[in-house]
Enzyme design. Structure first.
Site, PDB file in Angstrom:
ATOM      1  N   LYS A 177      -0.078  -8.575  -2.322  1.00 50.21           N
ATOM      2  CA  LYS A 177      -0.976  -8.153  -3.314  1.00 50.21           C
ATOM      3  C   LYS A 177      -1.495  -6.884  -3.543  1.00 50.21           C
ATOM      4  CE  LYS A 177      -5.075 -10.224  -5.540  1.00 50.21           C
ATOM      5  NZ  LYS A 177      -6.236 -11.275  -5.436  1.00 50.21           N
TER       6      LYS A 177
ATOM      7  N   GLU B   7       3.257   6.549  -2.761  1.00 46.68           N
ATOM      8  CA  GLU B   7       3.673   7.657  -3.492  1.00 46.68           C
ATOM      9  C   GLU B   7       4.907   7.155  -4.198  1.00 46.68           C
ATOM     10  OE1 GLU B   7       2.495  11.819  -1.998  1.00 46.68           O
ATOM     11  OE2 GLU B   7       2.498  10.329  -0.299  1.00 46.68           O
TER      12      GLU B   7
ATOM     13  N   ARG C  33       8.679  -3.452   6.111  1.00 47.13           N
ATOM     14  CA  ARG C  33       7.764  -4.604   6.302  1.00 47.13           C
ATOM     15  C   ARG C  33       6.489  -4.594   5.026  1.00 47.13           C
ATOM     16  NH1 ARG C  33       3.601  -6.844  10.889  1.00 47.13           N
ATOM     17  NH2 ARG C  33       3.075  -8.664   9.897  1.00 47.13           N
TER      18      ARG C  33
ATOM     19  N   PHE D 167      -5.219  11.327  -4.224  1.00 42.94           N
ATOM     20  CA  PHE D 167      -4.067  11.731  -4.518  1.00 42.94           C
ATOM     21  C   PHE D 167      -3.360  13.106  -4.201  1.00 42.94           C
ATOM     22  CE2 PHE D 167      -6.234   9.304  -7.875  1.00 42.94           C
ATOM     23  CZ  PHE D 167      -5.377   8.072  -7.684  1.00 42.94           C
TER      24      PHE D 167
END
Length: 704
Positions: free
Chosen positions: A596, A668, A591, A234
């Site tokens: 998933k 993000e 794209r 992160f």
């Protein structure tokens, strides 16, 4: 595709930083300061040195030699400009003041608590209300350079005077901690004085390699960084922290492999955080909702040992068209650990303020907030003066409103209820810059019908293994099960940084190029044909390498990903209980390589945003300056019980102006706008405008 690394993680065969087995390993435990400002008058290690198993204790009095690095982002970078144990000065609570090395972890920890430290303390500055804010220095910009937060166009004061409606409000966020599942840890292994191997979670393997080389007077080739798996980064695992630098230095002195693992308490002070912020937004608009002016002033705080500005205003010129626009950043120094990048640095708190203000404006105009955003979207980046490429922000808003079942009639406060609870709907825009870096990838097609993809890029848990394998499978036309991905090792070709949502956009075009290079060498179009070529030629493998980096496209276009969040909340006013009941995120990120894992990334961002909005907060003890949070039980964050089903929809077309794959990052963007959507829904539910995060139960009480 399912996760390529999923089996290794659920069976425990994935090896993280602290888990590598090295012969003759010794353990280090940090000694940290119990005050936040002052100096060490005396440090007594006598009793600790006599403790069983203790090998050495390092303090400022016997600090190993460390070379001060260039500390330039593109060459070498450390999180704290002050090198560890430089002197006896204490700059923040929890600062590292020593390291105990022992044969076992338990022995090192025990001895660390035997070290006696006398301080000459001073009153720390930990209250932002009393801190001195000044103009912020150059900060981290969207194009991987440092730029100033100040920007202005037009005549702001005149435009505000002409506006029919003015919104002026101040929005605050709390200090938010890095609390990744994998604690920060490092194993440093020297072989002689000039060969170093580091096992450490690193978001930028080659960057860490260069930095450690400079810190210890080595060539890049004499340093190897190994990071096959990262348990969450992160932004906090991109560069070396003081504990890592100290570990490497002491291991060199001892000539034994040394492991240092931060405790959860140590992570609160020594692994970075998102600074608290205070932002004042002023917006002027006509009665029809057209924006005339936006003024965005942001304040954040930094540490005495380094400068980091939370760049809240960087997003404002990209969001909404206003001929009169001003942004400013101010910074204060407080006695806290060094703040750093945290998922969507700047954009997340920045959109909390801007999207809350836009909702306030919509209510003042009696205008639908979706319509207000559609009316004022900008088709060019107002600071860069460039048109946006492949922008589908309007589609995000329209699809989101339709799928959520957004208001067909004008909204009214406190107009919806269910089972004795007030119901509210809220929405907010979401956005993040599209970035890509330089990378090299090698692909090897083997005679046994398998393929290898080799690059130093790494996977923070976001799906890099999966995306790389899927891309190679698509180009080579091989089953994905036949493709092995080897990443996270500086011996492999430079794969760039996992940060700024750029890993997929950086790697995918290069993997495509390397796979095509393999096929071109064999003068075929599929791997099946290439395998026949290998059989006939008697070769064991065909190897192809490709490199890619940003080109002149950045001079023609501004690249940005876009989205919109829609949510429903319920408020039980009798007990001030808030629940997020329903969530929809609509995203335009170019794209989609794998739906998933892409949806999983957006959901992860939304969950982190819900935590930011409702729970996450680190206060500092007013007397000692230490974080009052000290483990995962005292730091509140969102769990499964707090999260509704999160529906994710992707819209828009591939962005082929950006790269040959048409892909943009999405790690993000999911968190941006989340907190504003929740606060906006709360206002609709109970008619109370909340402008300070986190939105804890006390803030929901109407008369508070």
């Amino acid at each position: 595709m399912n996760r390529k690394d999923g089996t290794a993680k659920v069976t425990g065969t994935a090896t993280y930083g602290a888990e590598h087995q090295i012969a003759d390993l010794v353990h280090g435990y940090l000694i940290t300061a119990n005050i936040a400002s002052g100096e060490i008058a005396n440090i007594n290690t006598e009793a600790a040195l006599k403790s069983p198993g203790v090998i050495k204790i390092i303090t400022h009095e016997n600090r190993p030699t460390i070379v001060k690095p260039t500390n330039n982002f593109m060459a070498s970078k450390i999180y704290e400009a002050r090198l560890p144990l430089s002197d006896n000065q204490i700059h923040y609570g929890g600062q590292i003041i020593g390291l105990v090395v022992a044969e076992t972890f338990e022995q090192a920890r025990h001895a660390a608590h035997l070290v006696e430290v006398d301080y000459q303390s001073q009153i720390p500055t930990i209250d932002a209300e009393k801190a001195l804010f000044t103009e912020a220095p150059p900060m981290f910009g969207e194009d991987m350079t440092f730029e100033k937060g100040d920007f202005q166009t037009g005549d702001l004061s005149d435009a505000m005077d002409q506006a029919a409606v003015n919104i002026i409000a101040t929005y605050k966020t709390a200090t938010e901690l890095h609390a990744s599942m994998e604690p920060h840890a490092i194993i440093a292994h020297w072989e002689g004085e000039n060969s170093l191997t580091v096992y450490e979670p690193s978001q930028w393997v080659v960057g860490s390699q260069q930095t450690y080389a400079e810190l210890f007077g080595l060539s890049k080739e004499q340093v190897r960084i190994i990071t096959p798996f990262i348990g969450g980064g992160f932004g906090s695992k991109a560069f070396p922290w003081p504990h890592g630098i100290l570990c490497v230095a002491v291991a060199r002195e001892l000539q034994r492999p040394l492991k240092v693992v931060l405790s959860r308490r140590q992570m609160t002070a020594n692994a970075g955080h998102r600074s608290q912020t205070e932002q004042t937004i002023s917006i002027g608009a006509n009665n029809d909702g057209k924006l005339l002016a936006i003024d965005h002033v942001a304040k954040s705080v930094t540490s005495p040992v380094d400068v980091f500005t939370e760049p809240c205003t960087g997003i404002t010129p990209a969001m909404y068209k206003a001929d009169n626009l001003r942004t400013r950043q101010e910074l204060a120094v407080m006695n806290v650990g060094t703040p750093t990048f945290m998922r969507a640095p700047g954009e997340n708190p920045g959109l909390w303020a801007l999207e809350s203000a836009m909702d306030e404006l919509a209510w003042a105009l009696d205008m639908d907030p979706v319509e207000l955003r559609l009316k004022n979207q900008t088709h060019e980046h107002q600071r860069k003066g460039l048109p946006f490429s492949a922008k589908a922000f309007a589609e995000c808003l329209q699809v989101g409103a339709e799928q959520f079942g957004w208001f067909q009639e004008p909204r009214q406060v406190r107009s919806m209820s269910h089972d004795g609870k007030q119901i509210g709907w809220g929405m907010a825009a979401s956005t993040f810059p599209a970035l890509r870096g330089m990378a090299t990838v090698t692909v090897r097609l083997l005679a046994d019908g398998s393929a290898e993809v080799l690059t130093s890029a790494n996977d923070m848990g976001t799906g890099c293994y999966t995306i790389v394998a899927g891309t190679a499978s698509e180009i080579l036309q091989l089953p994905v099960e036949r493709i092995r991905v080897k990443i996270g090792d500086s011996l492999l070709p430079n794969g760039g940084m996992a940060g700024g949502s750029q890993m997929t956009a950086t790697l995918v075009p290069v993997v495509m190029g390397a796979c095509k290079a393999v096929l071109e060498k064999a003068q075929v179009t599929t791997a099946t044909e290439a395998l026949e070529y290998l059989k006939q030629s008697g070769q064991e493998a065909i190897e192809g390498t490709a490199s890619s980096s940003p080109g002149e496209e950045g001079q023609q276009w501004a690249f940005q990903s876009w989205g919109a969040h829609f949510c429903e909340v319920s408020v039980d006013e009798e007990i001030a209980r808030l629940r997020v009941n329903r969530w929809l995120s609509v995203m335009n990120v170019g794209r989609i390589m794998n739906p998933k894992t892409a949806a999983s990334q957006v959901r992860g961002g939304v969950i982190m945003g819900i935590g930011h909005a409702l729970m996450e907060n680190c206060d500092f003890d007013p007397n000692f300056g230490l974080p009052t949070v000290y483990d995962l039980a005292t730091y509140d964050y969102a769990t499964h019980a707090d999260i509704p089903r999160i529906e994710v929809i992707f819209v828009g077309e591939p962005d082929y102006n950006f790269n040959p794959a048409g892909v943009r990052g999405l790690g993000e963007i999911g968190i941006t706008g989340v907190s504003a959507a929740i606060a906006n829904a709360i206002y609709h539910a109970i008619g109370k405008r909340i402008r300070q995060l986190p939105i804890t139960p006390d803030k929901l009480i109407i008369n508070n």
